[in-house]
Design an enzyme around this catalytic site. Structure first.
Site, PDB file in Angstrom:
ATOM      1  CG  HIS A  34      -0.343   0.036   2.391  1.00 52.22           C
ATOM      2  ND1 HIS A  34      -0.263  -0.750   3.754  1.00 52.22           N
ATOM      3  CD2 HIS A  34      -0.062   1.432   2.987  1.00 52.22           C
ATOM      4  CE1 HIS A  34       0.146  -0.021   4.617  1.00 52.22           C
ATOM      5  NE2 HIS A  34       0.324   1.559   4.059  1.00 52.22           N
ATOM      6  CG  ASP A  74       0.107  -4.008   2.613  1.00 55.31           C
ATOM      7  OD1 ASP A  74       0.170  -3.620   1.467  1.00 55.31           O
ATOM      8  OD2 ASP A  74      -0.250  -3.038   4.070  1.00 55.31           O
ATOM      9  CB  SER A 122       2.885   2.243   6.572  1.00 54.63           C
ATOM     10  OG  SER A 122       1.260   1.752   6.653  1.00 54.63           O
TER      11      SER A 122
END
Ligand code: ARG
Length: 517
Positions: free
Chosen positions: A74, A124, A229
């Site tokens: 992402h 992801d 992230s």
């Protein structure tokens, strides 16, 4: 499981990374244990420094080997044409304010899972192939190979902590959801693996996701947050007091540090994910070289439209979606009423299409990933030609080719207030491209104004200018703000005049500052 050399470097730091409670209840990753150096940690950074002159870190990553970095898919979304050149990998960074010690490298290729469709659907993860290998120094150490974390049972939503792991990143450290504050140094914390993610219900996919977090004795929660992230969740061997393997990749969560909602990480032990993360030569995701276009001889009821995928590197497989939008009175597509009408490569225009505009969205998938791009729009569709659809018939009827049916979206990636100045960074995405995008921004004071007529001036919205600092990246600075809460909003408007449907909004607090010499 063998002890990794990184363990040595990290072991000492774990000693100061406190036990299961925060030493300083005000310290917040959210509520980190402190600043640490993590030699396998890298930053994904924008090409330009942020408004304070610091490295603009938007995601983390892990050095896999000198030529590859593991991160989250992402973090790599949205960019089609120039994804590899869009950002930089920074290794050996500690303080964002001091990049002098760091190695900065370009990305040559991106690899994600061909089935990846968003963090909340799993898979992801991404691999970056660097344009030149990193110099492996004590400050840039590979975490190779990614571990398999055999002991972690797959199939449960967790709730039985089975060990601990080190999280680290330059993400948001402010527990106030409305405020984003990035630390200057890298911060880290120890969390429980296999925390209880049952509150997520079916959104937690136990086969490809891993749940981790920590409840502190004072009732606060320690968790990763926006900006962390792609970074590592590194399992710790309690006997060795060192990091032994990469258990997860920071992926998503319900807010940050919310009681009952630990962080969700990509499960590196998943056999498919593990095999892909270990690929010695990861296949490159396609890069768009020329955008999709619609091929048509005529745009009238009965005519055939063909979705031409454009030109892409790496020979992807294409699929198409046709979008239809009615024409608004201003001659532009009414993007609030877009419908998906077909998933075939070709469509034949029908009577009910008359007056509408069409565009096709292409998905390009290869072994290295999957991504989408949108064609320009075509239309408005004319009535059926008398005597059947003939190429060139109906000459003289205007056909708007190149109408842009894509609506921009945007979100604040960075926002903070210091003294009387708030700085916000807005990232705009648009399948139709971000060239020519403008941003309308403003702020309204939402606390401390006198009620009634007296406060009218105080409550009056102020317009802010948004400076274009990189493709699709805008910086908004508001100065001279009285201590109070302010609601900032921004709406992106693309070159064709399509405005973002719902403005990006954030509320920030300007605090009273003590005068200091
Ligand atoms: N998606 C976030 C990012 O882009 C990471 C969020 C992690 N959230 C959490 N509660 N652990 O940085």
């Amino acid at each position: 499981m063998s002890r990794h050399p990184v363990a040595l470097a990290v072991a000492g730091l774990l000693a100061c990374a406190a036990p299961a409670h925060a030493q300083d209840p005000g310290a917040r990753i959210i509520n980190p244990d402190g600043a640490i150096t993590v030699p396998y940690q890298v930053a994904l950074a924008q090409r330009t420094l942020d408004g304070d002159g610091n490295v603009a870190v938007f995601c983390g990553g892990t050095v896999r080997d000198a030529a590859h970095v593991i991160t989250a898919a992402h973090c790599l979304e949205g960019e089609t044409t120039d994804a590899p050149g869009e950002f930089l990998v920074v290794a050996g960074l500690f303080q964002r304010s001091d990049p002098s010690v760091a190695q900065v490298v370009e990305v040559a290729a991106i690899t994600t899972h061909p089935a990846y469709r968003g963090a909340d659907t799993g898979n992801d993860f991404g691999i970056l192939t660097l344009a030149e290998p990193l110099r492996l120094t004590p400050g840039a150490v590979p975490f190779d190979p990614p571990g398999t974390v055999g002991a972690l049972a797959v199939g449960a939503a967790g709730g039985n902590p089975v060990g601990r792991a080190l999280i680290s990143g330059w993400g948001d450290v402010d527990p106030d959801q409305d405020n984003a504050v990035q630390p200057d140094p890298l911060v880290g914390a120890i969390v429980d693996l296999n925390a209880d993610c049952s509150a997520y219900g079916p959104a937690f996919i136990a086969t490809t996701m891993l749940c981790a977090g920590r409840r502190n004795l004072d009732g606060t929660v320690t968790d990763t947050c926006q900006g962390d992230s792609g970074g590592p969740l590194a399992r710790i061997n309690p006997q060795q007091n060192g990091v032994v393997d990469l258990a997860g990749i920071v992926s998503f969560g319900n807010g940050c540090a919310q009681a009952g909602f630990p962080g969700i990480y990509t499960r590196v032990a998943n056999p498919d994910i593990n095999a892909r993360l270990r690929q010695s030569d990861p296949p490159a995701r396609a890069v768009m070289l020329a955008p999709p276009a619609i091929d048509a001889h005529d745009v009238a009821v009965g005519a055939t439209l063909t979705c031409n995928p454009g030109r892409w590197s790496s020979a992807p497989v294409f699929s198409a979606l046709w979008l239809r939008a009615p024409l608004a009175p201003n001659g532009q597509p009414d993007t609030s009423r877009i419908e998906v009408v077909s998933d075939r490569p070709q469509i034949v225009l029908r009577p009910e299409d008359e007056g509408s505009l069409f565009a096709c969205e292409v998905r390009a998938t290869n072994a290295g990933g999957s991504l989408t791009a949108l064609s320009g729009g075509i239309g408005p569709v004319q009535p059926a030609r008398a005597g059947g659809a003939q190429p060139g018939a109906g000459a003289g009827t205007p056909v708007a080719v190149g109408a842009d049916l894509s609506v921009p979206t945007s979100s604040f990636t960075r926002r903070s207030c210091r003294r009387r100045t708030c700085r916000l960074t807005l990232k705009v995405d648009d399948l139709g491209g971000v060239a020519g995008t403008r941003v309308r921004a403003g702020a309204v004071r939402v606390s401390g104004c006198p009620t009634g007529r007296k406060g009218r001036k105080c409550r009056r919205p102020r317009t802010l200018s948004a400076r274009d600092v990189a493709p699709g990246v805008f910086e908004i600075v508001a100065r001279g703000l009285e201590p109070a809460r302010y609601r900032f909003s921004a709406t992106a408007v693309d070159a064709a005049g399509n405005a973002q449907a719902r403005a990006a909004v954030v509320t920030l607090t300007v605090r009273k500052t003590k005068a200091r010499a």
